[in-house]
Design a protein around this motif. Structure first.
Motif, PDB file in Angstrom:
ATOM      1  N   ILE A   4      -1.635   9.801  -2.501  1.00  0.00           N
ATOM      2  CA  ILE A   4      -2.637  10.636  -2.611  1.00  0.00           C
ATOM      3  C   ILE A   4      -3.385  10.925  -3.713  1.00  0.00           C
ATOM      4  N   GLY A   5      -2.505  11.167  -4.768  1.00  0.00           N
ATOM      5  CA  GLY A   5      -2.842  11.523  -6.121  1.00  0.00           C
ATOM      6  C   GLY A   5      -3.705  10.149  -6.638  1.00  0.00           C
ATOM      7  N   THR A   6      -3.489   9.004  -6.250  1.00  0.00           N
ATOM      8  CA  THR A   6      -4.227   8.221  -6.557  1.00  0.00           C
ATOM      9  C   THR A   6      -5.777   8.240  -6.194  1.00  0.00           C
ATOM     10  N   PHE A   7      -5.964   8.591  -5.019  1.00  0.00           N
ATOM     11  CA  PHE A   7      -7.211   8.905  -4.362  1.00  0.00           C
ATOM     12  C   PHE A   7      -7.989   9.978  -5.109  1.00  0.00           C
ATOM     13  N   GLU A   8      -7.071  11.072  -5.515  1.00  0.00           N
ATOM     14  CA  GLU A   8      -7.601  12.124  -6.307  1.00  0.00           C
ATOM     15  C   GLU A   8      -8.085  11.623  -7.562  1.00  0.00           C
ATOM     16  N   PHE A   9      -7.446  10.781  -8.414  1.00  0.00           N
ATOM     17  CA  PHE A   9      -7.767  10.196  -9.553  1.00  0.00           C
ATOM     18  C   PHE A   9      -8.981   9.621  -9.711  1.00  0.00           C
ATOM     19  N   PHE A  10      -9.263   8.796  -8.359  1.00  0.00           N
ATOM     20  CA  PHE A  10     -10.824   8.060  -8.620  1.00  0.00           C
ATOM     21  C   PHE A  10     -11.905   8.723  -7.919  1.00  0.00           C
ATOM     22  N   LYS A  45     -10.239   6.345  10.339  1.00  0.00           N
ATOM     23  CA  LYS A  45      -9.047   5.976  11.012  1.00  0.00           C
ATOM     24  C   LYS A  45      -7.533   5.655  10.225  1.00  0.00           C
ATOM     25  N   MET A  46      -8.092   5.149   9.031  1.00  0.00           N
ATOM     26  CA  MET A  46      -6.945   5.003   7.757  1.00  0.00           C
ATOM     27  C   MET A  46      -6.227   6.423   7.859  1.00  0.00           C
ATOM     28  N   PHE A  47      -7.160   7.401   7.688  1.00  0.00           N
ATOM     29  CA  PHE A  47      -6.702   9.017   7.569  1.00  0.00           C
ATOM     30  C   PHE A  47      -5.988   9.569   8.615  1.00  0.00           C
ATOM     31  N   TYR A  48      -6.396   9.258   9.998  1.00  0.00           N
ATOM     32  CA  TYR A  48      -5.996   9.515  11.250  1.00  0.00           C
ATOM     33  C   TYR A  48      -4.391   8.980  11.212  1.00  0.00           C
ATOM     34  N   LYS A  49      -4.263   7.589  10.937  1.00  0.00           N
ATOM     35  CA  LYS A  49      -3.027   7.127  10.965  1.00  0.00           C
ATOM     36  C   LYS A  49      -1.873   7.572  10.093  1.00  0.00           C
ATOM     37  N   LEU A  50      -2.465   8.138   8.683  1.00  0.00           N
ATOM     38  CA  LEU A  50      -1.623   8.754   7.729  1.00  0.00           C
ATOM     39  C   LEU A  50      -1.314  10.192   8.490  1.00  0.00           C
ATOM     40  N   VAL A  51      -2.071  10.807   8.953  1.00  0.00           N
ATOM     41  CA  VAL A  51      -1.804  12.067   9.644  1.00  0.00           C
ATOM     42  C   VAL A  51      -0.581  12.054  10.597  1.00  0.00           C
ATOM     43  N   ASP A  52      -0.580  10.919  11.517  1.00  0.00           N
ATOM     44  CA  ASP A  52       0.212  10.626  12.583  1.00  0.00           C
ATOM     45  C   ASP A  52       1.580  10.472  11.802  1.00  0.00           C
ATOM     46  N   LYS A  53       1.503   9.327  10.974  1.00  0.00           N
ATOM     47  CA  LYS A  53       2.870   9.099  10.096  1.00  0.00           C
ATOM     48  C   LYS A  53       3.425  10.128   9.406  1.00  0.00           C
ATOM     49  N   THR A  54       2.538  11.079   8.739  1.00  0.00           N
ATOM     50  CA  THR A  54       3.332  12.006   8.034  1.00  0.00           C
ATOM     51  C   THR A  54       3.590  13.224   8.974  1.00  0.00           C
ATOM     52  N   ALA A  55       3.288  13.524   9.969  1.00  0.00           N
ATOM     53  CA  ALA A  55       3.449  14.444  11.002  1.00  0.00           C
ATOM     54  C   ALA A  55       5.025  14.012  11.483  1.00  0.00           C
ATOM     55  N   GLU A  56       5.308  12.589  11.765  1.00  0.00           N
ATOM     56  CA  GLU A  56       6.568  11.999  11.995  1.00  0.00           C
ATOM     57  C   GLU A  56       7.365  12.072  11.133  1.00  0.00           C
ATOM     58  N   LEU A  57       7.148  11.802   9.980  1.00  0.00           N
ATOM     59  CA  LEU A  57       8.042  11.463   8.746  1.00  0.00           C
ATOM     60  C   LEU A  57       8.566  12.984   8.286  1.00  0.00           C
ATOM     61  N   LEU A  58       7.851  13.902   8.553  1.00  0.00           N
ATOM     62  CA  LEU A  58       8.356  15.204   7.992  1.00  0.00           C
ATOM     63  C   LEU A  58       9.045  15.921   8.951  1.00  0.00           C
ATOM     64  N   ASN A  75       3.317  12.259  -5.717  1.00  0.00           N
ATOM     65  CA  ASN A  75       4.612  11.736  -4.780  1.00  0.00           C
ATOM     66  C   ASN A  75       4.325  11.514  -3.281  1.00  0.00           C
ATOM     67  N   PHE A  76       3.208  11.394  -3.165  1.00  0.00           N
ATOM     68  CA  PHE A  76       2.950  11.525  -1.629  1.00  0.00           C
ATOM     69  C   PHE A  76       2.354  10.105  -1.097  1.00  0.00           C
ATOM     70  N   SER A  77       3.238   9.202  -0.412  1.00  0.00           N
ATOM     71  CA  SER A  77       2.614   7.994  -0.147  1.00  0.00           C
ATOM     72  C   SER A  77       1.483   7.879   0.981  1.00  0.00           C
ATOM     73  N   MET A  78       0.513   6.850   0.750  1.00  0.00           N
ATOM     74  CA  MET A  78      -0.570   6.659   1.723  1.00  0.00           C
ATOM     75  C   MET A  78      -0.079   5.889   2.887  1.00  0.00           C
ATOM     76  N   ALA A  79       1.082   5.408   2.851  1.00  0.00           N
ATOM     77  CA  ALA A  79       1.851   4.587   3.916  1.00  0.00           C
ATOM     78  C   ALA A  79       2.786   5.293   4.795  1.00  0.00           C
ATOM     79  N   TRP A 120      -0.745  20.438   3.389  1.00  0.00           N
ATOM     80  CA  TRP A 120      -1.720  20.831   2.294  1.00  0.00           C
ATOM     81  C   TRP A 120      -2.145  19.538   1.678  1.00  0.00           C
ATOM     82  N   ASN A 121      -1.362  18.590   1.340  1.00  0.00           N
ATOM     83  CA  ASN A 121      -1.581  17.277   0.716  1.00  0.00           C
ATOM     84  C   ASN A 121      -2.474  16.530   1.245  1.00  0.00           C
ATOM     85  N   LEU A 122      -2.611  16.620   2.822  1.00  0.00           N
ATOM     86  CA  LEU A 122      -3.633  15.954   3.433  1.00  0.00           C
ATOM     87  C   LEU A 122      -4.990  16.451   3.256  1.00  0.00           C
TER      88      LEU A 122
END
Length: 310
Positions: A4-10, A45-58, A75-79, A120-122
């Motif tokens: 996520i921080g990489t997107f913040e940078f750009f 849709k990329m964001f939606y998938k990340l939300v789903d993956k993050t909810a499951e991961l956490l 330290n938070f993965s886009m994958a 918060w990161n999302l």
């Protein structure tokens, strides 16, 4: 390994910000979400998938007592993967507000707070993506994050006690909440509890579990509730065993085990490093020569806080 921080940078660069964000998002989609490459609204849709993956991961982090320690956006993965953990830990005895990073004095990254920091990161990512996405659509999708997380968490926690979350409704949720309180007040080793519960043969003899609790009464009371829940679901010890043996590993790699391997490796002996790798790859197997690692963490090593340089 894009974060996520990489997107913040750009997003914060003054020149070619939108172009760079699209290029970065295209790369993430190609690497992690290739099914979206030719879709309309692919960035949303990329964001939606990340939300789903993050909810499951956490949810899975919480289910197995994992603490990341430094959950900032860099330290938070886009994958939707677990990456870049410096001070981290699988919980020893259960403590809902446990902090594994000794510099986290406010408990921002405490065990209990992890799903909310991820949320918060999302939202930070939404702020970065709004130059290439419909911001309102992203914010609306975030309304589902906590409910997705809660469902996965409760489903998995019910499996850890051999029950079916769909059969008991709110009462089932209360059983899990009561269990967490009982584990904390009992000072019970978190994952060892579930492994021993898996192999429990009778409610008349709880000694295999209670004998490793510092305080037994909270768990005795929880077992009364648990027995009622089992009766309501017509659940037998045999049927629960079949559910639990698939989700309750005998071994969880804890920091005191890793420290022992590190100390031996410093002396040139990598035997334990390799053995722990085998255990990590096959945590449900017996590994009888390492039975001591299936016991509660010695209290002198339990819930130790680490630093990024530990």
């Amino acid at each position: 390994w894009i974060r996520i921080g990489t997107f913040e940078f750009f997003a914060r660069t003054k020149e070619n910000s939108q172009k760079n964000l699209k290029q970065l998002a295209d790369y993430v989609i190609k690497q992690s979400y290739p099914e979206l490459e030719n879709e309309d609204e692919k960035y949303e849709k990329m964001f939606y998938k990340l939300v789903d993956k993050t909810a499951e991961l956490l949810a899975l982090w919480q289910v197995y007592g994992f603490q990341h320690g430094v959950m900032n956006t860099d330290n938070f993965s886009m994958a939707g993967l677990t990456i870049d953990y410096g001070p981290y830990a699988f919980m020893d005895y259960f403590e809902k507000n446990a902090i594994c990073n000794h510099t986290d004095v406010e408990g921002r990254y405490s065990y209990n707070n992890q799903p909310f920091v991820a949320r918060w990161n999302l939202f930070v990512l939404i702020n970065a993506l709004k130059k290439i996405c419909d911001e309102e659509k992203l914010e609306n999708y975030m309304k589902f994050y906590l409910s997705i997380h809660k469902k996965i968490y409760l489903d998995m926690m019910n499996k850890r006690v051999g029950l079916d979350a769909s059969k008991s409704g709110d009462a089932n949720q209360f059983l899990i909440i009561e269990l967490l309180g009982a584990l904390e007040f009992s000072k019970m080793d978190y994952n060892v509890f579930f492994y021993r519960l898996t192999n429990l043969k009778s409610f008349n003899d709880l000694s295999s579990i209670l004998d490793i609790a510092v305080f037994q009464d909270p768990l005795r009371k929880w077992f009364d509730s648990y027995k009622r829940a089992c009766d309501e679901q017509n659940s037998s010890f045999e049927s629960r065993f079949e559910i639990m043996k698939k989700v309750n590993p005998k071994y969880i790699l804890k920091n005191y085990m890793l420290q022992e391997a590190i100390e031996k490796a410093d002396e040139g002996d990598y035997t334990l490093v390799n053995e722990l790798l085998k255990i990590a790859q096959n945590p449900f197997d017996e590994h009888e020569e390492f039975e001591r690692f299936a016991q509660p963490t010695p209290m002198k090593f339990a819930n130790i806080k680490l630093s990024c340089s530990s």
